[in-house]
Write a protein that holds these residues in place. Sequence first.
Motif, PDB file in Angstrom:
ATOM      1  N   ASP A  10       0.820  -1.209   0.000  1.00  0.00           N
ATOM      2  CA  ASP A  10       0.000   0.000   0.000  1.00  0.00           C
ATOM      3  C   ASP A  10       0.858   1.265   0.000  1.00  0.00           C
ATOM      4  O   ASP A  10       0.318   2.370   0.140  1.00  0.00           O
ATOM      5  CB  ASP A  10      -0.964   0.008   1.195  1.00  0.00           C
ATOM      6  CG  ASP A  10      -0.250  -0.137   2.531  1.00  0.00           C
ATOM      7  OD1 ASP A  10       0.942  -0.512   2.538  1.00  0.00           O
ATOM      8  OD2 ASP A  10      -0.886   0.114   3.574  1.00  0.00           O
ATOM      9  N   HIS A  27      -8.913   5.412  -1.645  1.00  0.00           N
ATOM     10  CA  HIS A  27      -8.990   4.489  -2.773  1.00  0.00           C
ATOM     11  C   HIS A  27     -10.437   4.294  -3.236  1.00  0.00           C
ATOM     12  O   HIS A  27     -10.695   4.031  -4.411  1.00  0.00           O
ATOM     13  CB  HIS A  27      -8.325   3.156  -2.442  1.00  0.00           C
ATOM     14  CG  HIS A  27      -9.012   2.331  -1.415  1.00  0.00           C
ATOM     15  ND1 HIS A  27      -9.143   2.731  -0.097  1.00  0.00           N
ATOM     16  CD2 HIS A  27      -9.612   1.107  -1.496  1.00  0.00           C
ATOM     17  CE1 HIS A  27      -9.781   1.795   0.580  1.00  0.00           C
ATOM     18  NE2 HIS A  27     -10.083   0.809  -0.248  1.00  0.00           N
ATOM     19  N   LYS A  42      -4.466  -0.379  -4.178  1.00  0.00           N
ATOM     20  CA  LYS A  42      -5.140  -0.883  -2.987  1.00  0.00           C
ATOM     21  C   LYS A  42      -6.384  -1.665  -3.381  1.00  0.00           C
ATOM     22  O   LYS A  42      -7.031  -1.367  -4.390  1.00  0.00           O
ATOM     23  CB  LYS A  42      -5.511   0.273  -2.053  1.00  0.00           C
ATOM     24  CG  LYS A  42      -5.773  -0.162  -0.624  1.00  0.00           C
ATOM     25  CD  LYS A  42      -5.733   1.016   0.329  1.00  0.00           C
ATOM     26  CE  LYS A  42      -5.900   0.541   1.772  1.00  0.00           C
ATOM     27  NZ  LYS A  42      -5.833   1.656   2.742  1.00  0.00           N
TER      28      LYS A  42
END
Length: 811
Positions: A668, A730, A714
């Motif tokens: 991430d 996201h 993500k």
Amino acid sequence: MLTRQWKDNDHQGQPSLELRFWVHTPSGPRLIINNQQETIFFVESVDDQRASRLLTSISHRTRSLTLKSFNQQPVTAFYFPSSKHMREAQRRLTQSGIIPLEADIKPPDRYLMERFITGPVTFDASHPLTALNIPLKPSNFTPCFKVVSFDIETSFTHDQLFSIALYTSDTQAVLMLGHGPVTNNCTYFSSETDLIYGFLDWIEHYDPDILIGWNCINFDLRFLARKCEALNLSFSLGRNREKVEWRTSGNNNGEKEADEDKHYFVLVPGRAVLDGIDTLRSATYHFESYSLENVGRELLGRGKLIHDPDDRGDEIIRLFNEDKPALAAYNLEDCKLVWDIFKNTDLINFAIERARLTGLALDRVGGSVAAFENLYLPRLHRQGYIAPNLPIDPKGVGSPGGYVMDSTPGLYEHVIVLDFKSLYPSIIRSFKIDPFGLTEADALWHADDEYTPEPLKDINQYSPGYRGAFFKKEKSILPTLIENLWLARDNAKQHQNKALSQAIKIIMNSFYGVMGTPGCRFFDPRLPSSITLRGHSIMNQTRTLIEEQGFDVIYGDTDSIFVWLNRSVSNTEADSIGNHLVGHVTQWWKAHLEEQYQLDSALELEYENHYSKFLMPTMRGSNQGTKKRYAGLIEKQLDIEQASAANTPTDSKPYTLIFKGLENVRTDWTPLAREFQKTLYERIFLGQPYQDFILQTVQEIRAGKHDSKLLFRKRLRRKLADYQKNIPPHVQAARKADVWLQQQGKRPRYQNRGWIEYAYTIRGPEPVECLFSPLDYEVYLARQIEPIVDGIVMFLGQSFSEITSDQISLL
């Protein structure tokens, strides 16, 4: 053993149970049918008369046994001619407060486990190809399977089947809808019906034992199954043209699921189906993305022939309409990618060894509890017990986890890591931790609510656990199973059988987790607690033993201890110290267990690594040390022969950087942040200048030179519509992407989970599909670069702000 099935039949006018086993033999596949078995469950004898009265209208027979339940009550066996009869009997008894035991074990699984049959089996081969009621026995046969890799291509928007490709080591074929140029591999069919029939005919003719593919169960086979249903065709992919059987994972919330939300499992009679993604995960492979493109590039250095996932759907449609040979090549290359991934990772042999060890079906996904029961139940029965049912409203769920020491943060020179070999399995072995042993100890004394160790002080017969648990030493089941697996793994390592070694490791390590889950019929919080809390004690005592030798323990995690030598040493000297500590600690535990508990210790400390430089960071914004996060440099001195072969001076030191839990290994974080951390730590560990590198990176980011590496990736773990409050970046990006895609006349991509790539811009997060705004470089510097820098330079008396402000003051 390839597949196992059962069904209820009428045999000579009477209900009967039919077990069907497809097996692979050197002379070809065989179907073995047994229609002389009964289904069975057990009832505590105190209830057997009442149970028989309740079941007078159901065909059954009973038999008193010398076995007993975990309640120490004798049991009576109830036999039924069919599974339908048994299910109805179970329903009636349960409604009347009588709980049948072991009623949930599937008939073919019971048949095999009670005969200790796992994967290999032996039988009289003089019988015909379909053999009836012949005895099966365990074997040590190693198969050589016929395998085919398959893949389908479809239109993404109209649910149309374009082609099916098949790849083996000796033949390749593409079955294509429509008409096109004649090629060696491609055959054309005028309709989807003919195309599917052509696929089924090809499979029947080649007759593979194993089908492999990529997401092949929940996409390829499910698509074909739906297409067969729509075309009113029989999806008879099994041997003897038997139909495919489906089941789905349970839905915990009781709501009706859409087909695309379900996870399907398939049974193709006579053929195992191995999905590449599931099998890799079962073998504990880890990838940032399990797409065929990504895994192919990581393992093989090559990917799909159409690389861009955004254009792939449209390009496949274009190829189907304009260039069918190119589509055939693309389809076939996907099959070859899967084939080469299986070959590269030896997944077929892994699946064989896993089945051989556990008794699970060759293509079973997961199944740790089932594997445990396959191994444990027949041995438990021979010790005189019937297993309990799954616990209802279990108490004590969530036993203590592995011991993690408080770390001592710092930037160190010369840290060695010592690791207990398979700590939890060795604790089970050493301290006789066992459901059977626990029940035997419990049977000797009774208490209302509180357990007391007083009645069981005889260490000749009982080993102490935690939370009041004691375990009978004699005839223990689980410790013996682990000892046998342990010896088998050592033998596999000696013979370099990596597939078998990995399979054994996974199985041994799963036993602790199995006993700690209420999904296991043997769940008792005293079992996992007696493992983990014993591990805590072992780690603490080991720390004391090491520190008594004059060294500092700066961290410990579950089974590993990090020791700061606090002196300058060579690799050879570090190895000598590590091996001395390993021998000292292992011998101490051996003597301690013999003296205190009269137990043979299986605890074995091993010397794992020597870090010439090692970082134990602090928690962000705190002086407290972190856990499960560190980095280190391992140097290795080349010997003269290695240096000569590499044309390298003998005093050079190749090295490896190890990152655990830090940004470099976190998916991430942006690629730039991960690369930056690796280079920065490498420079500091090697004593090279690093300030200018930091400043140069900052300048290049602000100049836009690294924009392509400033993307976040993500996963959307829920449907897009399910995110209602506190919308994370996201999700914001995914919603923007789907709006833009629809405006372009394309299908939305993120409504039903998936992965999203996005960047931080001056207008917030934007997806790569419509990344139109300038990037917000100051956000990246504050959230990505500065934390990485401060995480290590703080131990050098510096900070990111000081390094960058010094440069500003010079300007």
